[in-house]
Design an enzyme around this catalytic site. Sequence first.
Site, PDB file in Angstrom:
ATOM      1  N   HIS A  51     -56.442 -70.971 -47.134  1.00 33.53           N
ATOM      2  CA  HIS A  51     -55.896 -72.196 -46.538  1.00 33.53           C
ATOM      3  C   HIS A  51     -56.537 -73.455 -47.119  1.00 33.53           C
ATOM      4  O   HIS A  51     -56.509 -74.509 -46.495  1.00 33.53           O
ATOM      5  CB  HIS A  51     -56.057 -72.160 -45.005  1.00 33.53           C
TER       6      HIS A  51
ATOM      7  N   CYS B  68     -52.910 -92.377 -60.117  1.00 33.59           N
ATOM      8  CA  CYS B  68     -51.493 -92.777 -60.030  1.00 33.59           C
ATOM      9  C   CYS B  68     -51.166 -93.515 -58.745  1.00 33.59           C
ATOM     10  O   CYS B  68     -50.005 -93.833 -58.495  1.00 33.59           O
ATOM     11  CB  CYS B  68     -50.590 -91.558 -60.175  1.00 33.59           C
TER      12      CYS B  68
HETATM   13  P1  OAD Z   1     -57.606 -68.570 -34.167  1.00 31.37           P
HETATM   14  O1  OAD Z   1     -58.181 -69.756 -33.466  1.00 31.37           O
HETATM   15  O2  OAD Z   1     -56.166 -68.316 -34.032  1.00 31.37           O
HETATM   16  O3  OAD Z   1     -58.359 -67.249 -33.681  1.00 31.37           O
HETATM   17  C1  OAD Z   1     -59.750 -67.188 -33.608  1.00 31.37           C
HETATM   18  C2  OAD Z   1     -60.122 -65.840 -33.021  1.00 31.37           C
HETATM   19  O4  OAD Z   1     -61.525 -65.756 -33.067  1.00 31.37           O
HETATM   20  C3  OAD Z   1     -59.702 -65.653 -31.570  1.00 31.37           C
HETATM   21  O5  OAD Z   1     -58.915 -64.480 -31.472  1.00 31.37           O
HETATM   22  C4  OAD Z   1     -61.023 -65.504 -30.804  1.00 31.37           C
HETATM   23  O6  OAD Z   1     -60.989 -64.443 -29.870  1.00 31.37           O
HETATM   24  C5  OAD Z   1     -61.991 -65.148 -31.883  1.00 31.37           C
HETATM   25  N1  OAD Z   1     -63.352 -65.652 -31.677  1.00 31.37           N
HETATM   26  C6  OAD Z   1     -63.748 -66.897 -31.312  1.00 31.37           C
HETATM   27  N2  OAD Z   1     -65.083 -66.991 -31.295  1.00 31.37           N
HETATM   28  C7  OAD Z   1     -65.562 -65.769 -31.646  1.00 31.37           C
HETATM   29  C8  OAD Z   1     -66.861 -65.204 -31.800  1.00 31.37           C
HETATM   30  N3  OAD Z   1     -67.963 -65.933 -31.605  1.00 31.37           N
HETATM   31  N4  OAD Z   1     -66.954 -63.902 -32.156  1.00 31.37           N
HETATM   32  C9  OAD Z   1     -65.839 -63.157 -32.360  1.00 31.37           C
HETATM   33  N5  OAD Z   1     -64.586 -63.635 -32.248  1.00 31.37           N
HETATM   34  C10 OAD Z   1     -64.448 -64.916 -31.893  1.00 31.37           C
HETATM   35  O7  OAD Z   1     -58.069 -68.699 -35.691  1.00 31.37           O
HETATM   36  P2  OAD Z   1     -57.455 -68.046 -37.011  1.00 31.37           P
HETATM   37  O8  OAD Z   1     -57.012 -66.662 -36.785  1.00 31.37           O
HETATM   38  O9  OAD Z   1     -58.429 -68.318 -38.085  1.00 31.37           O
HETATM   39  O10 OAD Z   1     -54.258 -72.547 -40.247  1.00 31.37           O
HETATM   40  O11 OAD Z   1     -56.199 -68.982 -37.216  1.00 31.37           O
HETATM   41  C11 OAD Z   1     -55.411 -68.832 -38.360  1.00 31.37           C
HETATM   42  C12 OAD Z   1     -54.881 -70.166 -38.823  1.00 31.37           C
HETATM   43  O12 OAD Z   1     -54.239 -70.855 -37.751  1.00 31.37           O
HETATM   44  C13 OAD Z   1     -55.934 -71.162 -39.253  1.00 31.37           C
HETATM   45  O13 OAD Z   1     -56.420 -70.925 -40.541  1.00 31.37           O
HETATM   46  C14 OAD Z   1     -55.203 -72.471 -39.183  1.00 31.37           C
HETATM   47  C15 OAD Z   1     -54.500 -72.264 -37.856  1.00 31.37           C
HETATM   48  O14 OAD Z   1     -53.328 -72.939 -37.673  1.00 31.37           O
HETATM   49  C16 OAD Z   1     -54.351 -73.540 -41.165  1.00 31.37           C
HETATM   50  O15 OAD Z   1     -55.240 -74.386 -41.147  1.00 31.37           O
HETATM   51  C17 OAD Z   1     -53.290 -73.509 -42.221  1.00 31.37           C
HETATM   52 ZN    ZN Z   2     -52.287 -89.228 -58.343  1.00 36.70          ZN
END
Ligand code: OAD
Ligand code: ZN
Length: 248
Positions: free
Chosen positions: A118, A154
């Site tokens: 990302h 640019c």
């Molecule tokens: P999420 O916020 O959707 O999920 C985070 C997960 O981490 C949750 O299921 C929590 O249960 C878990 N969690 C939180 N703290 C924790 C800890 N200390 N130990 C273990 N688990 C823990 O995040 P992502 O799956 O990364 O996209 O989200 C995917 C994408 O959605 C991101 O990259 C972003 C967002 O929209 C973009 O920026 C393009």
């Molecule tokens: Zn430029």
Amino acid sequence: DRIRAAARDLRDADAAVALTGAGVSAPSGVPPFRGEDGIWNEYDPDALDVWRFRREPGAFWADWLDLRADLLDADPEPNPAHEALADLSAAGRLDALVTQNIDGLHRDAGSEEVVELHGNARRAVCRNCGWTTSADDAVARAESGDLPPRCDACDGALKPDAVLFGEQLPRDALVRARELAADSEAFLVAGSSLTVEPAASLPARAAESGATLIVVNLDETPLDARADYVFRGDVTEVLPALREAVGE
Ligand code: OAD
Ligand code: ZN
């Protein structure tokens, strides 16, 4: 116990890959996207998508500066989960790390083979010509001049070099992540809700080619039913324990 069994599978795998999400950075003080303290409870994802950026780059930047302050201004540092993963790589037990995080903390912790699916919010890129600068520089421009901050080459609008909703993932990173998943014998998911495609499909791709699946997450994920090991715990506890059990 189960940690030992998972560690054995990890050690025995000829190719091991990890996929991380916001849960790995949460213990560093970077808020996750979903769940109780999730970013999307406070910010409207539509205000930060690529269409808004194209339509109203100035207004987009005003909101982005707010979000960035919440996300990165605490100057987050790697935590024991980042360190355990970097250690596993250094010990030759993890071949690559694919991350959905945009905070750069895996590299700070010393992981070398990092695929940033990302992008990385520490950079900004010109939407016209691809000129890049540091996010700090873009933010300094944004704070001292008109929004949006502009490119030196640019005069195009700079965009945070993180993937926005509605935007394609960087192609090289996606191709590489898919190859790594397909070639892996062990696939570890840590701290991701596995709700955002195409990252969410990587573990299934690994499983189809026979990889052992290990999930470490506080909440349930759609992958749990297919996983060989599910550790419903904190990444800062489970990953160091796993690293310890893998041994040298
Ligand atoms: P999420 O916020 O959707 O999920 C985070 C997960 O981490 C949750 O299921 C929590 O249960 C878990 N969690 C939180 N703290 C924790 C800890 N200390 N130990 C273990 N688990 C823990 O995040 P992502 O799956 O990364 O996209 O989200 C995917 C994408 O959605 C991101 O990259 C972003 C967002 O929209 C973009 O920026 C393009
Ligand atoms: Zn430029």
